[in-house]
Design a protein around this motif. Structure first.
Motif, PDB file in Angstrom:
ATOM      1  N   LEU A  51       1.004  -1.187   0.025  1.00  0.00           N
ATOM      2  CA  LEU A  51      -0.067  -0.052  -0.025  1.00  0.00           C
ATOM      3  C   LEU A  51       0.820   1.331  -0.091  1.00  0.00           C
ATOM      4  O   LEU A  51       0.488   2.380  -0.311  1.00  0.00           O
ATOM      5  CB  LEU A  51      -0.871  -0.117   1.327  1.00  0.00           C
ATOM      6  N   ALA A  52       2.220   1.123   0.575  1.00  0.00           N
ATOM      7  CA  ALA A  52       3.152   2.274   0.437  1.00  0.00           C
ATOM      8  C   ALA A  52       3.247   2.639  -0.954  1.00  0.00           C
ATOM      9  O   ALA A  52       3.453   4.112  -1.063  1.00  0.00           O
ATOM     10  CB  ALA A  52       4.343   1.941   1.149  1.00  0.00           C
ATOM     11  N   GLU A  53       3.108   2.053  -2.067  1.00  0.00           N
ATOM     12  CA  GLU A  53       3.102   2.627  -3.297  1.00  0.00           C
ATOM     13  C   GLU A  53       2.257   3.659  -3.715  1.00  0.00           C
ATOM     14  O   GLU A  53       2.496   4.299  -4.736  1.00  0.00           O
ATOM     15  CB  GLU A  53       3.288   1.361  -4.246  1.00  0.00           C
ATOM     16  N   LEU A  54       1.274   3.679  -3.132  1.00  0.00           N
ATOM     17  CA  LEU A  54       0.273   4.716  -3.299  1.00  0.00           C
ATOM     18  C   LEU A  54       0.634   6.228  -3.016  1.00  0.00           C
ATOM     19  O   LEU A  54       0.138   7.185  -3.678  1.00  0.00           O
ATOM     20  CB  LEU A  54      -0.973   4.562  -2.521  1.00  0.00           C
ATOM     21  N   SER A  55       1.821   6.335  -2.422  1.00  0.00           N
ATOM     22  CA  SER A  55       2.516   7.706  -2.256  1.00  0.00           C
ATOM     23  C   SER A  55       3.391   8.092  -3.485  1.00  0.00           C
ATOM     24  O   SER A  55       3.654   9.080  -3.661  1.00  0.00           O
ATOM     25  CB  SER A  55       3.356   7.505  -1.122  1.00  0.00           C
ATOM     26  N   SER A  56       3.864   7.079  -4.148  1.00  0.00           N
ATOM     27  CA  SER A  56       4.777   7.319  -5.434  1.00  0.00           C
ATOM     28  C   SER A  56       4.374   8.132  -6.368  1.00  0.00           C
ATOM     29  O   SER A  56       5.088   8.947  -6.972  1.00  0.00           O
ATOM     30  CB  SER A  56       5.347   5.819  -5.730  1.00  0.00           C
ATOM     31  N   PRO A  57       3.310   8.132  -6.747  1.00  0.00           N
ATOM     32  CA  PRO A  57       2.663   8.948  -7.811  1.00  0.00           C
ATOM     33  C   PRO A  57       2.851  10.473  -7.769  1.00  0.00           C
ATOM     34  O   PRO A  57       3.265  11.320  -8.261  1.00  0.00           O
ATOM     35  CB  PRO A  57       1.127   8.705  -8.088  1.00  0.00           C
ATOM     36  N   PHE A  58       2.525  10.903  -6.251  1.00  0.00           N
ATOM     37  CA  PHE A  58       2.760  12.353  -5.854  1.00  0.00           C
ATOM     38  C   PHE A  58       4.311  12.654  -5.617  1.00  0.00           C
ATOM     39  O   PHE A  58       4.716  13.555  -5.969  1.00  0.00           O
ATOM     40  CB  PHE A  58       1.996  12.199  -4.439  1.00  0.00           C
TER      41      PHE A  58
ATOM     42  N   ALA B 228      -0.430  24.185  -8.219  1.00  0.00           N
ATOM     43  CA  ALA B 228      -0.460  22.846  -8.489  1.00  0.00           C
ATOM     44  C   ALA B 228       0.747  22.245  -7.813  1.00  0.00           C
ATOM     45  O   ALA B 228       0.518  20.940  -7.325  1.00  0.00           O
ATOM     46  CB  ALA B 228      -0.269  22.562 -10.232  1.00  0.00           C
ATOM     47  N   ASN B 229       1.786  22.952  -7.633  1.00  0.00           N
ATOM     48  CA  ASN B 229       2.869  22.383  -6.764  1.00  0.00           C
ATOM     49  C   ASN B 229       2.481  22.451  -5.359  1.00  0.00           C
ATOM     50  O   ASN B 229       2.954  21.223  -4.786  1.00  0.00           O
ATOM     51  CB  ASN B 229       4.146  23.256  -7.234  1.00  0.00           C
ATOM     52  N   VAL B 230       1.974  23.382  -4.955  1.00  0.00           N
ATOM     53  CA  VAL B 230       1.727  23.335  -3.581  1.00  0.00           C
ATOM     54  C   VAL B 230       0.674  22.390  -3.104  1.00  0.00           C
ATOM     55  O   VAL B 230       0.871  21.564  -2.149  1.00  0.00           O
ATOM     56  CB  VAL B 230       1.074  24.641  -2.979  1.00  0.00           C
ATOM     57  N   ILE B 231      -0.374  21.988  -3.809  1.00  0.00           N
ATOM     58  CA  ILE B 231      -1.486  21.155  -3.596  1.00  0.00           C
ATOM     59  C   ILE B 231      -0.754  19.653  -3.800  1.00  0.00           C
ATOM     60  O   ILE B 231      -0.968  18.602  -2.805  1.00  0.00           O
ATOM     61  CB  ILE B 231      -2.606  21.145  -4.747  1.00  0.00           C
ATOM     62  N   ASN B 232      -0.002  19.431  -4.549  1.00  0.00           N
ATOM     63  CA  ASN B 232       0.864  18.269  -4.775  1.00  0.00           C
ATOM     64  C   ASN B 232       1.779  17.678  -3.815  1.00  0.00           C
ATOM     65  O   ASN B 232       1.715  16.805  -3.147  1.00  0.00           O
ATOM     66  CB  ASN B 232       1.499  18.044  -6.343  1.00  0.00           C
ATOM     67  N   GLY B 233       2.237  19.091  -3.181  1.00  0.00           N
ATOM     68  CA  GLY B 233       3.371  18.778  -2.018  1.00  0.00           C
ATOM     69  C   GLY B 233       2.447  18.551  -0.920  1.00  0.00           C
ATOM     70  O   GLY B 233       2.919  17.554   0.019  1.00  0.00           O
ATOM     71  N   ILE B 234       1.439  19.099  -0.637  1.00  0.00           N
ATOM     72  CA  ILE B 234       0.604  18.756   0.710  1.00  0.00           C
ATOM     73  C   ILE B 234       0.134  17.258   0.693  1.00  0.00           C
ATOM     74  O   ILE B 234      -0.019  16.455   1.514  1.00  0.00           O
ATOM     75  CB  ILE B 234      -0.265  19.753   0.734  1.00  0.00           C
ATOM     76  N   LEU B 235      -0.712  16.907  -0.742  1.00  0.00           N
ATOM     77  CA  LEU B 235      -1.095  15.556  -0.822  1.00  0.00           C
ATOM     78  C   LEU B 235       0.010  14.659  -0.669  1.00  0.00           C
ATOM     79  O   LEU B 235      -0.117  13.611  -0.148  1.00  0.00           O
ATOM     80  CB  LEU B 235      -1.661  15.539  -2.293  1.00  0.00           C
ATOM     81  N   MET B 236       1.304  15.113  -1.222  1.00  0.00           N
ATOM     82  CA  MET B 236       2.199  13.912  -1.427  1.00  0.00           C
ATOM     83  C   MET B 236       2.771  13.766   0.297  1.00  0.00           C
ATOM     84  O   MET B 236       2.800  12.534   0.713  1.00  0.00           O
ATOM     85  CB  MET B 236       3.454  14.494  -1.799  1.00  0.00           C
ATOM     86  N   THR B 237       2.782  14.728   1.351  1.00  0.00           N
ATOM     87  CA  THR B 237       3.093  14.548   2.468  1.00  0.00           C
ATOM     88  C   THR B 237       1.864  13.760   3.111  1.00  0.00           C
ATOM     89  O   THR B 237       2.393  13.209   4.062  1.00  0.00           O
ATOM     90  CB  THR B 237       3.226  16.027   2.984  1.00  0.00           C
TER      91      THR B 237
END
Length: 263
Positions: A147-154, A172-181
């Motif tokens: 399930l850890a792989e779900l973080s890789s796209p971000f 786009a960059n800020v939203i992706n950064g927050i989602l990634m974290t």
């Protein structure tokens, strides 16, 4: 050779070939179509870009397969240590094919994308997966860890934005950064306490004893290695996210102040 074994082997071979084709041919063609900036990248950047495209494709396929197994595969959920691993083996065949394919690319393009931590991560994961594939044990746990792989796209998307020189404070960059974290924390860090709590709860049970000493030690040691790396990455990601958010707030405040003066 039974039907399940044939399915696993054919899945592995097909997945390995597919990942290689994605890296060498499909990614460059597709990326140039959807992102004109791809053509202006250096050879080194294009190589890592193609590698990350493959990583994203693998993560999406394996990640959603994991979710299906977690929520709908009753046989695996019923017995986390010895449950029927048929579906999990197929998913791990895809994941193992990706890891071996990526290891090959890391070696072939070491000066460009080589990373010792990825080598350690891939080898530890492959070592753990082979117990599920060979002995049919710990299927639920092998799938759960995936399930850890779900973080890789971000994580990969963040790199794509940086390579295309998107402003750090772009929406786009800020939203992706927050989602990634957030996603990285949920699928890689938040599960650590309950996961090891479960391991502690089954130690000494008949099902645990049947695993044997080698599998018991391998199960725990590989999880520890992967989780130490996950914590290290989480710290790095969190620092980056906090820095970007802080700078974005400062930039917004500065712009507001300047606009106020102009008024």
């Amino acid at each position: 050779m039974d039907a399940n074994t044939k399915l696993v082997i054919s899945t592995f071979i097909t997945s390995f070939v597919t990942f290689q084709l994605l890296f060498h041919f499909v990614s460059s063609w597709f990326s140039a179509k959807v992102s004109p900036g791809y053509n202006s990248l250096s050879y080194e950047k294009k190589t890592e870009w193609n590698s990350r495209v493959v990583s994203t494709c693998h993560s999406l396929v394996v990640g959603f397969f994991c979710l299906y197994i977690v929520f709908f595969d009753e046989a695996t959920r019923a017995d986390p240590l010895w449950g029927d691993p048929s579906l999990v083996k197929v998913n791990l065949a895809i994941a193992s094919a990706y890891l071996i394919s990526d290891l090959l690319l890391l070696i072939l393009y070491w000066k460009v994308i080589g990373d010792k931590f990825f080598i350690i991560h891939h080898c530890a994961a492959l070592y753990a997966y082979h117990f599920v594939m060979k002995y049919g044990v710990l299927a639920y746990h092998g799938n759960f860890r995936l399930l850890a792989e779900l973080s890789s796209p971000f994580v990969n998307q963040r790199w794509f934005f940086e390579s295309l020189k998107y402003p750090k404070f772009s929406k786009a960059n800020v939203i992706n950064g927050i989602l990634m974290t957030v996603v990285f924390f949920i699928v890689r860090i938040a599960m650590i306490p309950p996961y090891y709590s479960y391991i502690y709860s089954v130690i000494g049970t008949e099902a645990y004893v049947r695993l044997g000493f080698v599998i018991q030690c391998s199960w725990i040691s590989t999880c520890v290695i992967l989780d130490v790396m996950n914590v290290m990455w989480m710290i790095k990601i969190s620092k980056g996210c906090i820095k970007v958010i802080s700078l974005a707030i400062q930039e917004k405040a500065r712009n507001s102040l300047q606009n106020g003066k102009l008024d």
